[in-house]
Scaffold this active site. Sequence first.
Site, mmCIF file in Angstrom:
data_model
loop_
_atom_site.group_PDB
_atom_site.id
_atom_site.type_symbol
_atom_site.label_atom_id
_atom_site.label_comp_id
_atom_site.label_asym_id
_atom_site.label_seq_id
_atom_site.Cartn_x
_atom_site.Cartn_y
_atom_site.Cartn_z
ATOM 1 N NE ARG A 370 -9.529 6.018 3.184
ATOM 2 C CZ ARG A 370 -9.626 5.948 1.863
ATOM 3 N NH1 ARG A 370 -9.250 6.982 1.127
ATOM 4 N NH2 ARG A 370 -10.082 4.878 1.261
ATOM 5 C CB VAL A 492 -13.559 0.689 9.742
ATOM 6 C CG1 VAL A 492 -14.054 -0.429 10.629
ATOM 7 C CG2 VAL A 492 -13.261 1.924 10.585
ATOM 8 C CD GLU A 493 -14.258 5.755 6.791
ATOM 9 O OE1 GLU A 493 -13.279 6.524 6.650
ATOM 10 O OE2 GLU A 493 -15.374 6.145 7.146
ATOM 11 N N GLY A 494 -10.689 0.962 5.070
ATOM 12 C CA GLY A 494 -9.368 0.606 4.553
ATOM 13 C C GLY A 494 -8.423 0.326 5.695
#
Length: 804
Positions: A370, A492-494
Amino acid sequence: MLSLLLIVLIAITLYHRTNLKLTTLVVLGALLLWGFFYSIPYVHWVLALLILIPLNIPAIRRPMSAQLLEVFKGVMPRISDTEQEALDAGTVWWEQEVFAGKPNWKRLHSIPKASLTPEEEAFINGPTEELCSMVNEWQITNIDRDLPPEMWQFIKDQGFFSFIIPKEYGGLGFSAYAQSQVLTKLNSLSATVGSIVSVPNSLGPAELLMHYGTDEQKKHYLPRLASGEEIPCFALTAIEAGSDAGGIPDKGIVCKGQWNGEEVIGIKLTWNKRYITLAPVATLLGLAFKMYDPDSLLGDREDLGITCALIPTDTDGVEIGRRHYPLSTPFQNGPTSGEDVFVPLDYIIGGEKMAGQGWRMLVDCLSAGRAISLPSGATGGSKMVAYTTGAYARIRRQFKVPVGYMEGVMEALARIAGKTYMIDAVRSFTAAGIDTGEKPSVASAIVKCHTTKYAQDCAIDGMDIHGGKAVMMGPKNYMGRAYQGAPISITVEGANILTRSLIIYGQGSIRCHPYVLKLIEASQNENKEQAVKDFDKSLFAHIGFAMSNKVRTFWLGLTASLFVRKPKSDFTGRYYQRITRFSSALAFLSDVIMGVLGGELKRRESISGRLGDMLSHLYIATSVLKFYDDKGRPEHDKNIVQWSLEHSLYQTQMAADGVLRNFPIGWMGKLLRLVVFPLGLPLSPPSDKLGRRLAKDLQKAEAMREEVSHGIYKSESEFSNLYKVDKALRLQLEMEPIVAKISKALGKKPANHQVVTFAKEAFEQDLITQEELQLVINAEDARLEVINVDDFSKEEMSSTFDKN
């Protein structure tokens, strides 16, 4: 007098966080020494012994701890398996120092700085530069809506999909920082190209195989992924489960079925995923699903949990190929589905033994990943905005002056420069940490959340400064796509809106706090005797920690942290002191909030979000200090470092102010304000004067501008606008003394469109040379080439924008 002396001594020991035994000796020593000269009231000895003896003898205090343990269990909700796996994922790194109230500056400056090997530098200066020279962003985004075949092949041949794959499997085996530098350069030209390259090197089949795959899986797939023979994607997000990835409805039922002519135990899979990058072109599908064993073919557990498998996309029943169109940024992204697709158990990543371990695998890999892909895209995008907007503001004239000299524009330029510097600092610092072996789950969430938000802020300010130039799409528009695509990284990615409260602070308050996780673990320990021992030890350590933070917060607020030791003696020293002050305030407020709200804090996202902002901005500020130091503390960075630190610390202060203003118990919030801000709010945002200096620096072809834009693609190529903008700026700056000489000689100042006309008139009067005239013409040609926009015929509009 004695009471006052004891209070002062205890406060000093608490400030310095001395242990309980030493504090006890100090108190008893003070009583004995006082008694040697003066008489001591009986009550002082009684109170001291009644308090100190139970505190120092665990056997006496444990019955009380046992009762408090039962109360604690009733207050704290039980942590679910998925929450526990998320808490266990990754490591805790420098963010813990920031959270705990007393940052160890020696530790910060002992962290190795981000660096590249000769091989990595050669790749960036060679294949990466060459790939950038091939990018025709308008053709990619508006005509083909895909990379041309030769670019796809070049990416595969040169190993752009293999940064994280070890050399033993045919990969490049690059460091996290090298991967980030490559992605920064690519994203400075094209978010589409950057996304396509980043996904195989982020959370997906390659990384999962490296950490959890069987030897057979690694030997088969990793070389094929490294060479580009296999194009991977990873499918996690479902229609009804986005940020709540643990709630995916996709399932795999353990059953018997036919495989290669034999009956084997396998999994019958049904899934319906969306937003999957590279899915339309993938040959290898990574799939997350919930695995069930209703017939007990593998054991006595029916619900095995989230599992990850690798499935070739040519497997019967796998549906891929259709595409999403994410905000006109046409990287390959689309849905994938399957119904009752049977695969053998050895398709599970890691084999049968890893069934049900998928969530742990995913969150552990995300702990590092991340911090790389999306922050690198944010870095490349913001650096491009800073590089071009500073130049454009200088060459674009209105009212006979560059628009960059107007104070309103200067404010925006300063924000662009400062936020770009912060993005680069926190990205580089965290990548360096990952390269030392860390997987900082909380820090990576901070980096992802705030770099993508800052990059969007830069794009908005860049659009405002460019005006119509950035609105009119076409080959000459280098700003519009950055603005359009910025929300993609935020979601995206949380999604940032949840990352801010649920991960940064939700996990940060537990992972970074020195005692909270230990208390929770003790409360869940089935061995009652050991649970009481562990709880007792952590509880009293936590009480001492909280008391220390209260004393430190009040004292540092009362003294404006002026007596805190400074690790550096230059202008940055004051910022180290202020960070220490607010770190103590964060630790203090966190303990009070957790004590007041308990498990309810998880649902009070406005409060936890503000506390998360305090942690984030302090982490970013320390990254800026480290970044500046690692670069050798150059003088030309002084303005931008000062702006960045003042912005971060002001945001920290206002987040703390927001916590106090909205404290769940109003009267308590007012009392806490006296501890945290005994003299009021001390900090202001960066001054206008500082902002103007920074804005002017960004409009000069000098060291600061080059530093801010370091690592992006600046070379001359057929399709790149960045070189043209920089060329126009340099010619403009070279031309201006000539125009000033012409204006003085002719007694009049040319309007925007009169510069060449005046220059020719001056040449005819022998006021300037032929070379100077040509320079003026070249500079104006370059300027007009940049500020002009595209237009299209009716036929071009139809074929370009209405493509099916």
